[in-house]
Scaffold this active site. Sequence first.
Site, mmCIF file in Angstrom:
data_model
loop_
_atom_site.group_PDB
_atom_site.id
_atom_site.type_symbol
_atom_site.label_atom_id
_atom_site.label_comp_id
_atom_site.label_asym_id
_atom_site.label_seq_id
_atom_site.Cartn_x
_atom_site.Cartn_y
_atom_site.Cartn_z
ATOM 1 C CE LYS A 284 54.463 25.575 13.945
ATOM 2 N NZ LYS A 284 55.021 26.783 13.337
ATOM 3 C CB THR B 106 46.712 40.545 0.136
ATOM 4 O OG1 THR B 106 45.951 41.467 0.937
ATOM 5 C CG2 THR B 106 46.160 40.547 -1.277
ATOM 6 C CB VAL C 84 53.767 32.676 18.069
ATOM 7 C CG1 VAL C 84 53.845 31.322 17.372
ATOM 8 C CG2 VAL C 84 52.525 32.742 18.946
ATOM 9 N N GLY D 286 55.491 41.558 15.671
ATOM 10 C CA GLY D 286 54.156 41.645 15.094
ATOM 11 C C GLY D 286 54.179 41.748 13.583
ATOM 12 N NE ARG D 287 52.975 38.029 9.355
ATOM 13 C CZ ARG D 287 54.077 37.835 8.625
ATOM 14 N NH1 ARG D 287 55.239 37.634 9.207
ATOM 15 N NH2 ARG D 287 54.009 37.828 7.304
ATOM 16 C CG ASP E 147 47.553 37.057 8.746
ATOM 17 O OD1 ASP E 147 46.736 36.368 9.395
ATOM 18 O OD2 ASP E 147 48.771 36.798 8.698
ATOM 19 C CG LEU F 162 45.828 32.538 15.026
ATOM 20 C CD1 LEU F 162 44.823 32.046 16.053
ATOM 21 C CD2 LEU F 162 47.235 32.069 15.377
ATOM 22 C CG HIS G 156 45.406 3.584 30.734
ATOM 23 N ND1 HIS G 156 46.006 4.623 31.424
ATOM 24 C CD2 HIS G 156 46.048 2.449 31.125
ATOM 25 C CE1 HIS G 156 46.944 4.126 32.200
ATOM 26 N NE2 HIS G 156 46.991 2.803 32.040
#
Length: 477
Positions: free
Chosen positions: A59, A155, A195, A283-284, A324, A331, A456
């Site tokens: 980012k 991990t 991503v 991928g992972r 993960d 995520l 607005h």
Amino acid sequence: MSNKQFDVVVIGAGPGGYIAAIRAAQLGFSVVCIDEWANEKGGPAPGGTCTNVGCIPSKALLQSSEHFEHAGHAFKEHGIEVSGLALNLGQMLKRKNNVVKQNNDGILYLFKKNKVTFFHGRGAFGGAAGAEGYPIEISGPTTETINAKQVIVATGSNARALPGAPFDEKLILSNTGALAIEGVPAKLGVIGAGVIGLEMGSVWRRLGSDVTVLEGLPTFLGAVDEQIAKEAHKMFTKQGLKISLGVKVESVTAGDNNVTVKYADASGAAQETVFDKLIVSIGRTPNTNGLAADKAGLALDERGFIAVDDECKTNLPNVWAIGDVVRGPMLAHKAEEEGVAVAERIAGQHGHTNFDTIPWVIYTSPEIAWVGKTEQQLKAAGTAYKAGTFPFLANGRARALGDTSGMVKFLADATTDEILGVHIVGPMASELISEAVVAMEFKASAEDIARICHAHPSLSEATKEAALAVDKRTLNF
């Protein structure tokens, strides 16, 4: 070697691990967190892949590269003349590294604040549970053996390499190498239009690379709502990303200064392209290396993930796994929610993670964000639904920003009007999606959002208008 006793040990200090450790400490447990990530000086660098070579540094580079592109192309429209524009890539990477270090240091501060003991090293099971709990061996910068009544494994995951083309992080790059290229490559290849591939491809395209993205699937962003994906594909192509779908990679060969990729395109025709650098983002895989799961009898599934139930319990009593390394979306925020939930379950509370309302974000420009079901999923399930869209082209704040690309899309139950999914491609989609997440958690209807007063001018008005569009009564389009 010395023995120490803790209530809870967390192995891994990524988003799931460090949050689990902090929440457990808040609940009154004695907690230790073990993590082996090291900075360039060999010191601790908690935060896992996300902080060190993932979410945070990517980012930072996305923001810097977007500033560079705006200065070179968009500022003129605003009456800002820039002459002598130059890229100082070294400073850009230095800023990225500083952002990472600030996050590393922030986690260490939070451990201290919450009285979480931190060990820098690799944590592994030393055997099955005994009278004092599970023996956990720490090796690396810290060498220690501790015991804990409860174990949380967090991990994380590792980048998946192409068969026969291991990462060298010089020519063939994972996310790690993609974030540290020392010179802008003239020709950059990206295998995988997910991503990571799209974000990293966007960074280097803005900085001057000729970027080609090779995707094996026949559709672009298959997990994204089809209408949103088509809009994103159109915009990325207009920006200059060359995206080839339905590609079958046959070989990747690293030379002295370049990488040759041989592949068959969607029509089956043989192609060969030479790239200065190649990013592989296919991928992972779950990271259980060095965990010594077999010593404790911890069960893994057929794909190498730690097997858990809906509450993140493993096959072993008082051993949990999150993030993960277990089923579900890879995520950071999913890992965080599981970490909090597990800590609360250990305390006898009823922690909860709702997979149906986990937001997804791709931080390209335009950003893509969504939560809930896509239109194709609803069609496949035979669910009767209503759809409403509103383009940022008709939003006053988007016009003022100079970024009117994309749209907001609402999907609601045809009978009850309950929101089933919200999909956004456009400016600040990552921030706008949170309203939809809150609404869906409270089982809101599209009418509920349509009736809420939005400031607005704001981009969020596009969310309100898309909700109005479900009932075909937009006010500004």
